[in-house]
Design an enzyme around this catalytic site. Structure first.
Site, PDB file in Angstrom:
ATOM      1  N   ARG A 127       2.811  35.502   2.488  1.00 36.43           N
ATOM      2  CA  ARG A 127       2.513  34.062   2.503  1.00 36.43           C
ATOM      3  C   ARG A 127       1.024  33.788   2.650  1.00 36.43           C
ATOM      4  O   ARG A 127       0.489  32.895   1.992  1.00 36.43           O
ATOM      5  CB  ARG A 127       3.304  33.358   3.611  1.00 36.43           C
ATOM      6  CG  ARG A 127       3.156  31.846   3.496  1.00 36.43           C
ATOM      7  CD  ARG A 127       4.089  31.103   4.400  1.00 36.43           C
ATOM      8  NE  ARG A 127       3.768  31.326   5.802  1.00 36.43           N
ATOM      9  CZ  ARG A 127       4.521  30.917   6.819  1.00 36.43           C
ATOM     10  NH1 ARG A 127       5.638  30.252   6.583  1.00 36.43           N
ATOM     11  NH2 ARG A 127       4.168  31.159   8.068  1.00 36.43           N
TER      12      ARG A 127
ATOM     13  N   LYS B  87      -0.587  27.200   3.988  1.00 39.80           N
ATOM     14  CA  LYS B  87      -0.857  27.223   5.425  1.00 39.80           C
ATOM     15  C   LYS B  87      -2.368  27.308   5.598  1.00 39.80           C
ATOM     16  O   LYS B  87      -2.934  28.369   5.849  1.00 39.80           O
ATOM     17  CB  LYS B  87      -0.133  28.411   6.079  1.00 39.80           C
ATOM     18  CG  LYS B  87       0.077  28.208   7.560  1.00 39.80           C
ATOM     19  CD  LYS B  87       1.154  29.119   8.076  1.00 39.80           C
ATOM     20  CE  LYS B  87       1.103  29.270   9.581  1.00 39.80           C
ATOM     21  NZ  LYS B  87       1.282  28.039  10.342  1.00 39.80           N
TER      22      LYS B  87
ATOM     23  N   GLU C 273       9.855  18.421   7.562  1.00 42.29           N
ATOM     24  CA  GLU C 273       9.663  19.512   8.525  1.00 42.29           C
ATOM     25  C   GLU C 273       8.945  18.979   9.753  1.00 42.29           C
ATOM     26  O   GLU C 273       8.580  17.811   9.807  1.00 42.29           O
ATOM     27  CB  GLU C 273       8.836  20.652   7.888  1.00 42.29           C
ATOM     28  CG  GLU C 273       7.441  20.214   7.469  1.00 42.29           C
ATOM     29  CD  GLU C 273       6.585  21.311   6.844  1.00 42.29           C
ATOM     30  OE1 GLU C 273       6.888  22.498   7.010  1.00 42.29           O
ATOM     31  OE2 GLU C 273       5.597  20.951   6.185  1.00 42.29           O
TER      32      GLU C 273
END
Ligand code: PLP
Length: 276
Positions: free
Chosen positions: A31, A125, A158
């Site tokens: 990721r 992220k 989220e």
């Protein structure tokens, strides 16, 4: 952060350390590499070297329980907006020891009034966590643990550093799909582990990812937070809606047990031993 351009071009990720093993390191590494590509940060080392550096960092720290947090940035530069003055990307990792007992008590959540990042940025992220920080602060100001974001179409999205899921009255585990939010490594693992709970006479009838409306979420039997920090945690109240009898739900508890078990004795694909 460890970039010296005003734009602060950086991405980060975290992996838990449990019993001297790194949990889901490869998934988190994949990721951060994807995040770096979306932020146009060139890798300072290849994947194998990044992985080796991370394992060696934990080994050198002697930490057996805690977390490993790491950043990739455009590197040292000239404080201007463009990272073009940053000539060498940087990799930075820290180990945080955490011996505190794991808390599984249910928490309260509130709908966040802080706007969610648009999908292109929510799926990375990056170090731009100001909206996430403000959402967390707003929740705390309202005696809640976490703020829940809705997406641009009003569907449940989220939390600021975790995914969410629900258990419907029909015993379906329901999770918002990852197209407009961060694809959580823990949430993905929970979706796999949850299969053990599906079947006749078992806790779940089905597992589904898709758009989840606020109405569907609020009339669910259980709501839970999922992430490498919280693992799996019951939400006993969302705004005015209390779930079940206001206690931690049985499916949430079973999923927490499954993930804790996976961290302690899961397969080598999710448990990397640290050579101390
Ligand atoms: C915005 C956001 N969503 C979801 C998650 C959960 O992801 P993971 O389970 O990989 O920690 C995180 C945590 O990293 C996050 O920051």
């Amino acid at each position: 952060m460890i970039t010296w351009s005003t734009g602060d071009t950086g991405v980060f990720d975290t992996a838990a350390i449990m019993d001297g093993h790194l949990y889901e390191l490869d998934q988190h590494l994949d990721r951060i590499i994807k995040s770096a590509s979306m932020a146009k940060i060139k890798l300072p080392y290849d994947r194998q070297s990044l992985r080796r550096i991370l394992v060696q960092t934990v080994s050198a720290s002697k930490c057996r329980k805690g977390s490993l947090r790491y950043w990739l940035s455009a590197g040292v530069g000239d404080f201007l907006l463009s990272p073009s003055g940053c000539h060498q990307s940087a990799f930075y990792a820290i180990v945080i020891q955490d011996e505190s007992p794991f808390v599984s008590k249910g928490v309260k959540s509130v709908t966040s009034s802080i706007p969610i990042k648009p999908p292109q940025f929510a799926a990375v992220k990056s170090v731009n966590y100001l909206p996430n920080v403000l959402a967390k602060m707003e929740a705390e100001e309202n005696d809640a643990y976490v703020g829940i974001w809705l997406d641009g179409d009003g569907f449940i999205a989220e939390g600021p550093n975790m995914n969410v899921a629900f258990v419907t009255k029909e015993k379906e585990l329901l999770m918002p799909q990852f197209d407009k939010i961060l694809s959580g490594c823990t949430a993905k693992r929970v979706l796999t582990l949850a299969e053990a709970l599906v079947g006749d006479g078992k806790l779940l009838r089905a597992i589904r990812q898709g758009n989840v409306t606020v109405e569907e979420g609020k009339k669910a039997e259980e709501m839970m937070l999922i992430g490498s920090g919280v693992l799996v945690r019951s939400v006993v109240q969302w705004d005015e809606q209390v779930f079940g009898n206001g206690n931690e739900g049985p499916v949430t508890q079973a999923l927490l047990d499954l993930i804790l078990e996976d961290m302690k004795s899961g397969p080598p694909t999710v448990r990397i031993p640290v050579p101390y």
